[in-house]
Design an enzyme around this catalytic site. Structure first.
Site: not given
Ligand code: SAH
Ligand code: SF4
Length: 392
Positions: A305, A348, A118, A223, A111, A115, A91, A168, A104
């Site tokens: 989110n 996000c 995420c 975080h 990934c 996390c 996306e 990532e 974006c």
């Molecule tokens: N992998 C990279 C970039 C993609 S994620 C990273 O982790 O930085 C982009 C951003 O979205 C990151 O800061 C991540 O922590 C945040 N993110 C991931 N899942 C989320 C969620 N469910 N709610 C809000 N932010 C989230």
């Molecule tokens: Fe990957 Fe970034 Fe999501 Fe963590 S927050 S699982 S590094 S995309």
């Protein structure tokens, strides 16, 4: 198979032209046709010699990504779902703001970092995107929007790119760097280094390499203020704990186009959002915590989110405000991300695409049962939420 010219930065394209017996400067013309004009048809590249055009038709292509869907939010946010083959989709989200347009961009299908908060992470890792697949997201969005907005030649729809989509980026380094160079190149998209941001969960050695190879703005997904909590939220922290991560941030700054690092912090109810944790964060970045290194920074607080499989909830609005106030009180510029595009599920950290789920699930099911499934349900529930505005 034909060579995909979107895979090359200008240097790479010049080398390819040479390998085809062409002068290097032809690459500039070609690059401008592709990236500045959005042209994919070699026959239309009128100032290229006929012999070169014939050669291109025979051996190369500008390979766009097939669009599975394009969704528009009432607030102007646009989300594209691109097919990257093998049942995978990625996306890309466009977020219009008054003074700029932000795209974006995704770097991987899935990934591997995993996390907890995420949804891309929950989905697991499918594969790295090629340079051409990263660039194709910008190529498509820029030229589609330009046409739609009726922009004059030389005007841009997108002037800010954030590598904050799926994946990532620093775990797909080899493909990332030529893509960044194409974004920055004056013959390409001509974006300022300050307006191209790589967001990382903290791949320390690659932060150092990025400083050498292609220093752009850096956002680090923090975080948590301590290793114990960060270990549980961002598993990569076990390999690269906070002290080393902050030291890498400090090393990055002298090469960076901005004089601060953006720290992203996803606000999770009752997990990382207490006053005490805000104070610990202030200590951490000012060199008084275990990391012992001061990092000039801004904080971007992202209201979580939610999605069902996470078992986590979003911090209440007042909690986010109180947390922000502590950081601000310590002199740290802190913003809270606005929610955008919530009517199209462009959230996000939730970028995974329901089509992806269905196609993946279909394939896996078929592999397991060795039959072609007729009805396939979504493998993973995609939560509701909005894509974050004001990304950096
Ligand atoms: N992998 C990279 C970039 C993609 S994620 C990273 O982790 O930085 C982009 C951003 O979205 C990151 O800061 C991540 O922590 C945040 N993110 C991931 N899942 C989320 C969620 N469910 N709610 C809000 N932010 C989230
Ligand atoms: Fe990957 Fe970034 Fe999501 Fe963590 S927050 S699982 S590094 S995309």
């Amino acid at each position: 198979m034909a060579v995909n010219l979107l895979d090359f930065d200008l240097e790479g394209l010049a080398a390819w032209c040479e390998s085809q017996g062409e002068k290097r400067f032809r690459a500039v013309q070609l690059f401008r046709w592709i990236h500045q004009k959005g042209e994919a048809d070699f026959a239309a590249m009128s100032d290229l010699a006929k012999s070169l055009r014939d050669k291109l038709v025979a051996s190369a292509e500008v390979r766009a990504l097939p669009v599975l869907s394009e969704q528009r939010s009432a607030d102007g946010t646009v989300k594209w779902l691109f097919d990257v083959g093998g049942g995978n989709a990625v996306e890309t989200v466009f977020i219009p703001e008054e003074d700029r347009g932000t795209l974006c961009v995704s770097s991987q299908a899935g990934c591997a970092v995993g996390c907890r908060f995420c949804s891309t992470g929950h989905q697991g890792f499918s594969r790295n995107l090629a340079t051409g697949e990263i660039v194709a997201q910008l190529w498509h969005a820029e030229h589609r929007l330009r046409k739609e907005l009726g922009l004059a030649a030389g005007e841009r729809a997108i002037d800010n790119v954030v590598m904050m989509g799926m994946g990532e980026p620093l775990q797909n380094y080899a493909a990332l760097v030529p893509a960044l160079r194409t974004m920055l190149d004056d013959h390409g998209y001509g974006l300022s280094r300050r307006r191209v941001t790589v967001s990382t969960s903290g791949v320390v050695p690659m932060i150092d390499r990025l400083a050498e190879d292609c220093p752009v703005a850096l956002a680090v997904s923090l975080h948590a203020p301590d290793d114990a909590l960060r270990d549980s939220l961002v598993p990569l922290n076990r390999k690269y704990p906070l002290a080393g991560l902050l030291a890498a941030c400090a090393r990055y700054l002298p090469r960076a186009p901005r004089d601060f690092i953006t720290f992203e912090y996803c606000m999770l109810d009752g997990v990382n959002d207490s006053d005490e944790q805000a104070h610990a964060l202030v200590r951490l970045v000012s060199g008084e915590g275990p990391a012992r290194v001061r990092v000039p920074c801004k904080f971007n607080l992202i209201p979580f989110n939610p999605f069902p499989a996470s078992g986590l909830t979003r911090s209440p609005r007042e909690r986010v405000a109180a947390f922000a106030a502590i950081l601000q009180g310590a002199g740290i510029v802190t913003t809270v991300r606005r929610t955008r595009g919530d009517d199209i599920d462009a959230a996000c950290g939730q970028l995974a695409g329901e089509v992806l789920d269905r196609t993946q699930a279909a394939r896996r099911l078929a592999e397991r049962r060795r039959v072609v499934p007729i009805v396939v349900a979504s493998a993973r529930a995609v939560g509701r939420g909005g894509h974050a505005g004001s990304l950096v």
